[in-house]
Design a protein around this motif. Sequence first.
Motif, PDB file in Angstrom:
ATOM      1  N   PRO A 157      -6.741  42.571  62.582  1.00 11.88           N
ATOM      2  CA  PRO A 157      -5.985  42.931  64.746  1.00 11.88           C
ATOM      3  C   PRO A 157      -4.820  42.213  64.356  1.00 11.88           C
ATOM      4  CG  PRO A 157      -8.349  41.388  64.124  1.00 11.88           C
ATOM      5  CD  PRO A 157      -7.960  41.783  62.749  1.00 11.88           C
ATOM      6  N   GLY A 158      -4.496  40.753  63.701  1.00 10.22           N
ATOM      7  CA  GLY A 158      -3.227  39.873  63.937  1.00 10.22           C
ATOM      8  C   GLY A 158      -1.574  40.820  63.218  1.00 10.22           C
ATOM      9  N   TYR A 159      -1.226  40.085  63.945  1.00 10.80           N
ATOM     10  CA  TYR A 159      -0.015  40.370  63.444  1.00 10.80           C
ATOM     11  C   TYR A 159       0.048  40.805  62.062  1.00 10.80           C
ATOM     12  CZ  TYR A 159       0.098  36.055  60.892  1.00 10.80           C
ATOM     13  OH  TYR A 159       0.195  35.005  60.005  1.00 10.80           O
ATOM     14  N   PRO A 160       1.204  42.483  61.041  1.00 14.31           N
ATOM     15  CA  PRO A 160       1.143  42.733  60.251  1.00 14.31           C
ATOM     16  C   PRO A 160       2.203  41.541  59.663  1.00 14.31           C
ATOM     17  CG  PRO A 160       1.987  44.327  61.990  1.00 14.31           C
ATOM     18  CD  PRO A 160       1.826  43.021  62.771  1.00 14.31           C
ATOM     19  N   ILE A 161       1.749  41.432  58.601  1.00 13.33           N
ATOM     20  CA  ILE A 161       1.488  40.728  57.609  1.00 13.33           C
ATOM     21  C   ILE A 161       2.121  41.407  56.188  1.00 13.33           C
ATOM     22  CG2 ILE A 161       1.362  39.390  54.952  1.00 13.33           C
ATOM     23  CD1 ILE A 161       0.563  37.287  57.206  1.00 13.33           C
ATOM     24  N   ILE A 162       3.768  41.024  55.965  1.00 11.70           N
ATOM     25  CA  ILE A 162       5.123  41.470  54.354  1.00 11.70           C
ATOM     26  C   ILE A 162       5.849  40.269  54.284  1.00 11.70           C
ATOM     27  CG2 ILE A 162       6.734  42.154  56.703  1.00 11.70           C
ATOM     28  CD1 ILE A 162       6.092  43.127  52.548  1.00 11.70           C
ATOM     29  N   ASN A 163       4.826  39.625  53.005  1.00 12.17           N
ATOM     30  CA  ASN A 163       5.313  38.834  52.477  1.00 12.17           C
ATOM     31  C   ASN A 163       5.648  38.423  51.173  1.00 12.17           C
ATOM     32  OD1 ASN A 163       1.981  36.649  53.492  1.00 12.17           O
ATOM     33  ND2 ASN A 163       4.339  36.313  54.673  1.00 12.17           N
ATOM     34  N   PRO A 164       7.523  38.433  51.712  1.00 12.55           N
ATOM     35  CA  PRO A 164       7.754  38.528  50.241  1.00 12.55           C
ATOM     36  C   PRO A 164       7.376  37.610  48.870  1.00 12.55           C
ATOM     37  CG  PRO A 164       9.602  37.966  51.574  1.00 12.55           C
ATOM     38  CD  PRO A 164       8.326  38.461  52.600  1.00 12.55           C
ATOM     39  N   THR A 165       7.615  36.632  49.518  1.00 13.03           N
ATOM     40  CA  THR A 165       6.836  35.837  48.340  1.00 13.03           C
ATOM     41  C   THR A 165       5.261  35.166  48.250  1.00 13.03           C
ATOM     42  OG1 THR A 165       7.827  34.064  49.747  1.00 13.03           O
ATOM     43  CG2 THR A 165       9.090  35.156  47.469  1.00 13.03           C
TER      44      THR A 165
END
Length: 480
Positions: A273-281
């Motif tokens: 339910p939190g912030y959508p994660i996009i992690n390149p690394t």
Amino acid sequence: VRIPEQGLSREEVLQRLEEYRAHDAETRQGRAWGLVYDAGVRQVEDLAKQAYTDFLAINALDPTAFPSVLRIENDLVAMAAAHLQSGPEVVGNFTSGGTESCMLAVKTARDWARANRPEVAHPEVILGTTAHPAFHKGCHYLDVRPVLVDVDPVTFKVDPEAVAQAVSPNTIMIVGSAVSYAHGVVDPIRELSEIARRHGLLLHVDGCIGGFLLPYLRRLGASVPDFDFSVPGVTSMSMDWHKYGYAPKGASVVLYRDKALRKFQFYACASWPGYPIINPTIQSSRSGGPLAAAWAVVNFLGDAGYIELARRTLEATRKLVAGIGSIPSLRVLGVPESSLIAIASDDVNVFYVADAMRRRRWLISAQPQFGPSPASLHLIVTASSLGQVDGFLKDLAGSVEEARGSGSRLDPALREILANLDPAALTDEILDAMLGAAGVEWGSISESMAEVNTIMDSLPPAVREALLIAGGNTLFTPSP
Ligand SMILES: Cc1ncc(COP(=O)(O)O)c(C=O)c1O
């Protein structure tokens, strides 16, 4: 130690920190031949500090909140790609260091294979025995099997024949180094590229330590074999700003031939339910400090500044190689192709030489024997080394003589016993007893490491690793 009930004053805090540093090695004036990369230019250090602190509080996790760091990252990737002769399709990311870059290359390869070669159930990556442990670590974390192949016993370069023979239906990637850490040589990247292309494999070139410097050395007339994106089969590369880019620690880059491959590096999560994660690394929250500091240093030095630093580094390396050749009992391993020098001896215990140098306030490390590579001293030459070459060589010659007198070799019978130790038989109690005997205790390691290193040198790698883990487990104990 507990959180102090009342906060200390600023002066006291800084003074206490300074006291903690009392036994640290020196980072300036070319006294460290490893761990630290000092351009020897005070303005570089001052500028890096300023840029670092200006961006300290910025969180690069969210480039919509802080577009500056996205721009900085894209600038640095573009500069790295052009430096490594990429085409317009090459993309990449800024990472915290060489290890993260190499681990990401393994992760990308694994996920690329899952999508494109689903028949591979147990992926394998082929590594020369001189590949940096970052790849072993990547394989370990990601459940990929490292397949080790020999290097040539004279040049210490990966043997392409051995690589070709190691290719199996499970192979997903080959790794070559430019340059290798232990001997500073460039693996035969063109030959590795042909093998990779023949079998439809990825090829990662680890330029963490050499990738930035080699193009400058070539421009200075040194003979540098092809190693970068100009070689058609190279699909990814790693290169550290925090080594020969002279940026503060926490600055590397990983590059891919195109976006279609790079997308396997990314991780996204919207299943909460939190912030959508996009992690390149690998990191999620990360300070803008290392990004800004690297950008500042690269733009401050510029191409002209770097070529001058490379010229000094090359001159220092050549003088050292020549000087080492005239010190009795020492020989350089292989032919250094950049700025790293491994020095072996047939009749003096190099671990005692390293200690004797430490007493003379030089930080040099020693490498245990492995495969065809005998125990050796290891030098990382930087631009700040040039002014120190003569004094260093004089002290090195003195340290060799001191070690000749004091440095013992292990009794062959004991060496034989140690070499055959079974890692499975080592209980925690035995390991602790070995560490106690070696002087490793809470929060400190003895300054004299020669005895420990001499014993480590005799042990099989799996036993060395068990001891290292036990040692780490002891050192990292909460302060009483
Ligand atoms: C060739 C090579 N690859 C990877 C690494 C790992 O880099 P880091 O220590 O920045 O994680 C090193 C470190 O010296 C290296 O020499």
